[in-house]
Design a protein around this motif. Structure first.
Motif, PDB file in Angstrom:
ATOM      1  N   LEU A   1      41.570  45.305  12.734  1.00 50.95           N
ATOM      2  CA  LEU A   1      41.968  44.193  11.873  1.00 50.95           C
ATOM      3  C   LEU A   1      41.930  44.620  10.413  1.00 50.95           C
ATOM      4  CD1 LEU A   1      42.732  41.161  11.766  1.00 50.95           C
ATOM      5  CD2 LEU A   1      40.284  40.659  11.685  1.00 50.95           C
ATOM      6  N   TYR A   2      40.899  45.370  10.057  1.00 48.74           N
ATOM      7  CA  TYR A   2      40.749  45.860   8.685  1.00 48.74           C
ATOM      8  C   TYR A   2      41.903  46.790   8.310  1.00 48.74           C
ATOM      9  CZ  TYR A   2      38.327  47.890   4.653  1.00 48.74           C
ATOM     10  OH  TYR A   2      37.984  48.308   3.401  1.00 48.74           O
ATOM     11  N   LEU A   3      42.313  47.629   9.241  1.00 52.88           N
ATOM     12  CA  LEU A   3      43.371  48.597   8.955  1.00 52.88           C
ATOM     13  C   LEU A   3      44.753  47.960   8.878  1.00 52.88           C
ATOM     14  CD1 LEU A   3      42.281  51.540  11.290  1.00 52.88           C
ATOM     15  CD2 LEU A   3      42.259  51.547   8.790  1.00 52.88           C
ATOM     16  N   TRP A   4      45.013  46.951   9.708  1.00 52.83           N
ATOM     17  CA  TRP A   4      46.381  46.453   9.854  1.00 52.83           C
ATOM     18  C   TRP A   4      46.689  45.200   9.042  1.00 52.83           C
ATOM     19  CZ3 TRP A   4      50.386  48.826  12.345  1.00 52.83           C
ATOM     20  CH2 TRP A   4      50.057  49.963  13.080  1.00 52.83           C
ATOM     21  N   HIS A   5      45.675  44.490   8.541  1.00 56.56           N
ATOM     22  CA  HIS A   5      45.978  43.200   7.919  1.00 56.56           C
ATOM     23  C   HIS A   5      46.821  43.340   6.653  1.00 56.56           C
ATOM     24  CE1 HIS A   5      42.594  44.172   5.229  1.00 56.56           C
ATOM     25  NE2 HIS A   5      43.036  43.218   4.445  1.00 56.56           N
ATOM     26  N   MET A   6      46.613  44.428   5.879  1.00 57.18           N
ATOM     27  CA  MET A   6      47.410  44.586   4.659  1.00 57.18           C
ATOM     28  C   MET A   6      48.864  44.914   4.975  1.00 57.18           C
ATOM     29  SD  MET A   6      46.056  43.772   1.845  1.00 57.18           S
ATOM     30  CE  MET A   6      47.495  44.366   0.963  1.00 57.18           C
ATOM     31  N   ILE A   7      49.098  45.629   6.068  1.00 62.53           N
ATOM     32  CA  ILE A   7      50.475  45.909   6.481  1.00 62.53           C
ATOM     33  C   ILE A   7      51.178  44.604   6.851  1.00 62.53           C
ATOM     34  CG2 ILE A   7      51.909  47.070   8.213  1.00 62.53           C
ATOM     35  CD1 ILE A   7      49.754  49.244   8.370  1.00 62.53           C
ATOM     36  N   VAL A   8      50.491  43.753   7.600  1.00 67.25           N
ATOM     37  CA  VAL A   8      51.059  42.462   8.002  1.00 67.25           C
ATOM     38  C   VAL A   8      51.339  41.602   6.771  1.00 67.25           C
ATOM     39  CG1 VAL A   8      50.615  40.325   9.272  1.00 67.25           C
ATOM     40  CG2 VAL A   8      49.954  42.528  10.258  1.00 67.25           C
ATOM     41  N   ILE A   9      50.387  41.549   5.846  1.00 68.82           N
ATOM     42  CA  ILE A   9      50.586  40.770   4.617  1.00 68.82           C
ATOM     43  C   ILE A   9      51.793  41.289   3.846  1.00 68.82           C
ATOM     44  CG2 ILE A   9      49.590  40.313   2.334  1.00 68.82           C
ATOM     45  CD1 ILE A   9      46.849  40.185   3.702  1.00 68.82           C
ATOM     46  N   GLY A  10      51.892  42.611   3.708  1.00 66.67           N
ATOM     47  CA  GLY A  10      53.009  43.193   2.960  1.00 66.67           C
ATOM     48  C   GLY A  10      54.359  42.879   3.576  1.00 66.67           C
ATOM     49  N   VAL A  11      54.419  42.864   4.907  1.00 66.39           N
ATOM     50  CA  VAL A  11      55.692  42.587   5.590  1.00 66.39           C
ATOM     51  C   VAL A  11      56.034  41.101   5.544  1.00 66.39           C
ATOM     52  CG1 VAL A  11      56.853  42.595   7.831  1.00 66.39           C
ATOM     53  CG2 VAL A  11      55.575  44.613   7.080  1.00 66.39           C
TER      54      VAL A  11
ATOM     55  N   ALA B   1      45.800  43.621  15.851  1.00 69.76           N
ATOM     56  CA  ALA B   1      44.508  44.304  15.917  1.00 69.76           C
ATOM     57  C   ALA B   1      44.001  44.380  17.357  1.00 69.76           C
ATOM     58  CB  ALA B   1      43.486  43.600  15.031  1.00 69.76           C
ATOM     59  N   ALA B   2      44.202  43.311  18.126  1.00 72.68           N
ATOM     60  CA  ALA B   2      43.763  43.306  19.525  1.00 72.68           C
ATOM     61  C   ALA B   2      44.493  44.383  20.327  1.00 72.68           C
ATOM     62  CB  ALA B   2      44.003  41.930  20.139  1.00 72.68           C
ATOM     63  N   VAL B   3      45.787  44.541  20.062  1.00 74.90           N
ATOM     64  CA  VAL B   3      46.568  45.570  20.759  1.00 74.90           C
ATOM     65  C   VAL B   3      46.138  46.966  20.325  1.00 74.90           C
ATOM     66  CG1 VAL B   3      48.879  46.524  21.078  1.00 74.90           C
ATOM     67  CG2 VAL B   3      48.539  44.042  21.109  1.00 74.90           C
ATOM     68  N   MET B   4      46.001  47.163  18.996  1.00 73.73           N
ATOM     69  CA  MET B   4      45.663  48.488  18.489  1.00 73.73           C
ATOM     70  C   MET B   4      44.234  48.887  18.844  1.00 73.73           C
ATOM     71  SD  MET B   4      48.557  49.181  17.471  1.00 73.73           S
ATOM     72  CE  MET B   4      48.156  50.858  17.022  1.00 73.73           C
ATOM     73  N   TYR B   5      43.367  47.913  19.004  1.00 76.34           N
ATOM     74  CA  TYR B   5      42.005  48.216  19.458  1.00 76.34           C
ATOM     75  C   TYR B   5      42.047  48.908  20.822  1.00 76.34           C
ATOM     76  CZ  TYR B   5      37.461  47.336  21.639  1.00 76.34           C
ATOM     77  OH  TYR B   5      36.279  47.472  22.312  1.00 76.34           O
ATOM     78  N   ARG B   6      42.876  48.387  21.709  1.00 78.34           N
ATOM     79  CA  ARG B   6      42.969  48.965  23.052  1.00 78.34           C
ATOM     80  C   ARG B   6      43.703  50.303  23.045  1.00 78.34           C
ATOM     81  NH1 ARG B   6      41.452  45.873  27.197  1.00 78.34           N
ATOM     82  NH2 ARG B   6      40.974  43.684  26.801  1.00 78.34           N
TER      83      ARG B   6
ATOM     84  N   THR C   1      44.259  52.475  20.193  1.00 74.44           N
ATOM     85  CA  THR C   1      43.836  53.538  19.273  1.00 74.44           C
ATOM     86  C   THR C   1      42.324  53.626  19.073  1.00 74.44           C
ATOM     87  OG1 THR C   1      43.997  52.131  17.281  1.00 74.44           O
ATOM     88  CG2 THR C   1      45.998  53.267  18.011  1.00 74.44           C
ATOM     89  N   GLU C   2      41.573  52.653  19.553  1.00 73.02           N
ATOM     90  CA  GLU C   2      40.116  52.702  19.394  1.00 73.02           C
ATOM     91  C   GLU C   2      39.404  53.003  20.708  1.00 73.02           C
ATOM     92  OE1 GLU C   2      37.862  50.094  16.730  1.00 73.02           O
ATOM     93  OE2 GLU C   2      39.725  48.971  16.458  1.00 73.02           O
ATOM     94  N   LEU C   3      39.631  52.168  21.708  1.00 69.40           N
ATOM     95  CA  LEU C   3      38.881  52.293  22.962  1.00 69.40           C
ATOM     96  C   LEU C   3      38.944  53.695  23.583  1.00 69.40           C
ATOM     97  CD1 LEU C   3      39.206  49.048  25.121  1.00 69.40           C
ATOM     98  CD2 LEU C   3      37.144  50.109  24.190  1.00 69.40           C
ATOM     99  N   PRO C   4      40.128  54.318  23.658  1.00 68.74           N
ATOM    100  CA  PRO C   4      40.158  55.649  24.285  1.00 68.74           C
ATOM    101  C   PRO C   4      39.262  56.655  23.576  1.00 68.74           C
ATOM    102  CG  PRO C   4      42.379  54.759  24.077  1.00 68.74           C
ATOM    103  CD  PRO C   4      41.492  53.858  23.293  1.00 68.74           C
ATOM    104  N   PHE C   5      39.209  56.587  22.244  1.00 73.64           N
ATOM    105  CA  PHE C   5      38.417  57.563  21.492  1.00 73.64           C
ATOM    106  C   PHE C   5      36.937  57.192  21.483  1.00 73.64           C
ATOM    107  CE2 PHE C   5      42.737  58.040  19.923  1.00 73.64           C
ATOM    108  CZ  PHE C   5      42.893  59.416  20.032  1.00 73.64           C
ATOM    109  N   VAL C   6      36.632  55.900  21.529  1.00 72.64           N
ATOM    110  CA  VAL C   6      35.235  55.492  21.685  1.00 72.64           C
ATOM    111  C   VAL C   6      34.684  56.033  23.000  1.00 72.64           C
ATOM    112  CG1 VAL C   6      33.726  53.514  22.073  1.00 72.64           C
ATOM    113  CG2 VAL C   6      35.408  53.447  20.228  1.00 72.64           C
ATOM    114  N   ARG C   7      35.459  55.902  24.076  1.00 70.79           N
ATOM    115  CA  ARG C   7      35.030  56.412  25.381  1.00 70.79           C
ATOM    116  C   ARG C   7      34.894  57.926  25.363  1.00 70.79           C
ATOM    117  NH1 ARG C   7      39.357  52.448  28.354  1.00 70.79           N
ATOM    118  NH2 ARG C   7      38.024  50.567  28.455  1.00 70.79           N
ATOM    119  N   LEU C   8      35.822  58.597  24.678  1.00 70.87           N
ATOM    120  CA  LEU C   8      35.744  60.048  24.569  1.00 70.87           C
ATOM    121  C   LEU C   8      34.473  60.467  23.837  1.00 70.87           C
ATOM    122  CD1 LEU C   8      36.997  62.855  24.896  1.00 70.87           C
ATOM    123  CD2 LEU C   8      38.229  62.461  22.735  1.00 70.87           C
TER     124      LEU C   8
END
Length: 300
Positions: free
Chosen positions: A236-246, A271-276, A278-285
């Motif tokens: 959410l922190y990473l993507w909210h500014m992109i959404v606002i800008g668009v 953010a919910a989609v990107m969490y699954r 771009t985050e979860l796979p690397f957290v598990r790794l």
């Protein structure tokens, strides 16, 4: 709040499992970098193929923080190692310090008292002066300044039982502290400059102190939607500014409150989609890797 919470959580992780310094750095790297690289790359692609123009009827802040003109390929690549460039995605600035302070965590482990005293003392000194901010080595001093917020979180995490015991049977003190935090952060003009950030950091620490000692506040913050937001908060922190800008460009002319509401909804959904993705796979790794090299923290 972001920095204080990071210190709080990192210390808990170190106390329960310490896989060694290099493994710790690896785990921090795969936690921070992949989601950030994806978000920065998406922002750059939007800049290249959509070429968003400044919106004359919107504020200078908006136009400066969402794709200012003249971004070069070199600037894009400078975002990726978190060196300090943030023209494509302004929230990256805080991740720069998150990463740098993570690399200093070994110094804290080797000598907590000395390291904490030096950093807190330097932070107060740096907050009271400004001439150093134009020096070539300013990035190092600024990292030291922001490290103090992490240390505040570490101190709260280390003394969590003592803080809880002290405040639990003092409800007037707890709610007085909470009222002071709300007043300072929401109702009065905050002091500018680094010293103002020191006060905000103290407010963040105060809020966490109330959280760990007051069951009513705990129950309120354990509300399921808030827990869900917490889980996806990095994306959410990473993507909210992109959404606002668009959206503020595409929907320019509609009531700003309506666009703002749509920004919040879209930011949470993305953010919910990107969490699954771009985050979860690397957290598990990271967990899998550190499980193989786990060393119990004997000092703890």
């Amino acid at each position: 709040m972001f920095f204080v919470l990071s210190g709080f959580v990192l210390y808990k992780q170190i106390q329960t499992e310490w896989p060694g310094y290099l493994s710790f750095v690896f785990r921090r790297a795969i936690r921070l970098f992949p989601p950030c690289i994806v978000a920065v790359t998406a922002s750059y692609l939007i800049y290249l193929f959509w070429a968003p123009a400044p919106a004359p009827n919107l504020s200078a802040w908006f136009n400066d923080t969402s794709w200012p003109a003249g971004i070069t390929p070199d600037q894009y690549f400078q975002h990726l190692p978190l060196t300090g460039e943030d023209a494509l995605l302004r929230p990256v600035w805080s991740l720069v310090y998150e990463w740098r302070v993570s690399l200093l965590i070994a110094a804290f482990i080797l000598s907590p008292a000395v390291f904490s005293s030096l950093v807190f003392g330097a932070a107060i000194f740096l907050a009271k002066t400004s001439s150093w901010q134009t020096a070539d080595y300013a990035w190092l001093l600024m990292t030291t300044f922001y490290a103090s917020f992490f240390l505040a979180g570490i101190a709260l995490s280390h003394f969590i039982e003592e803080v809880s015991a002290f405040l639990t049977d003092k409800p007037y003190l707890r709610y007085g502290l909470l009222a002071l935090v709300i007043y300072y952060t929401d109702f009065r003009s905050q002091q500018s400059g680094l010293i103002g950030l020191v006060y905000v950091g103290l407010a963040a620490a105060g809020l966490i102190a109330v959280r760990i000692s007051d069951r009513n506040v705990q129950r309120a913050l354990e509300w399921r939607p808030l827990l869900s937001l917490g889980k996806i908060s990095y994306s959410l922190y990473l993507w909210h500014m992109i959404v606002i800008g668009v959206l503020f460009r595409v929907l320019n002319g509609l009531p700003p409150l309506l666009i703002g509401a749509l920004c919040m909804l879209c930011s949470v959904a993305i953010a919910a989609v990107m969490y699954r993705l771009t985050e979860l796979p690397f957290v598990r790794l990271g967990r899998l890797y550190c499980a193989k090299c786990y060393q119990p923290n004997v000092a703890a």
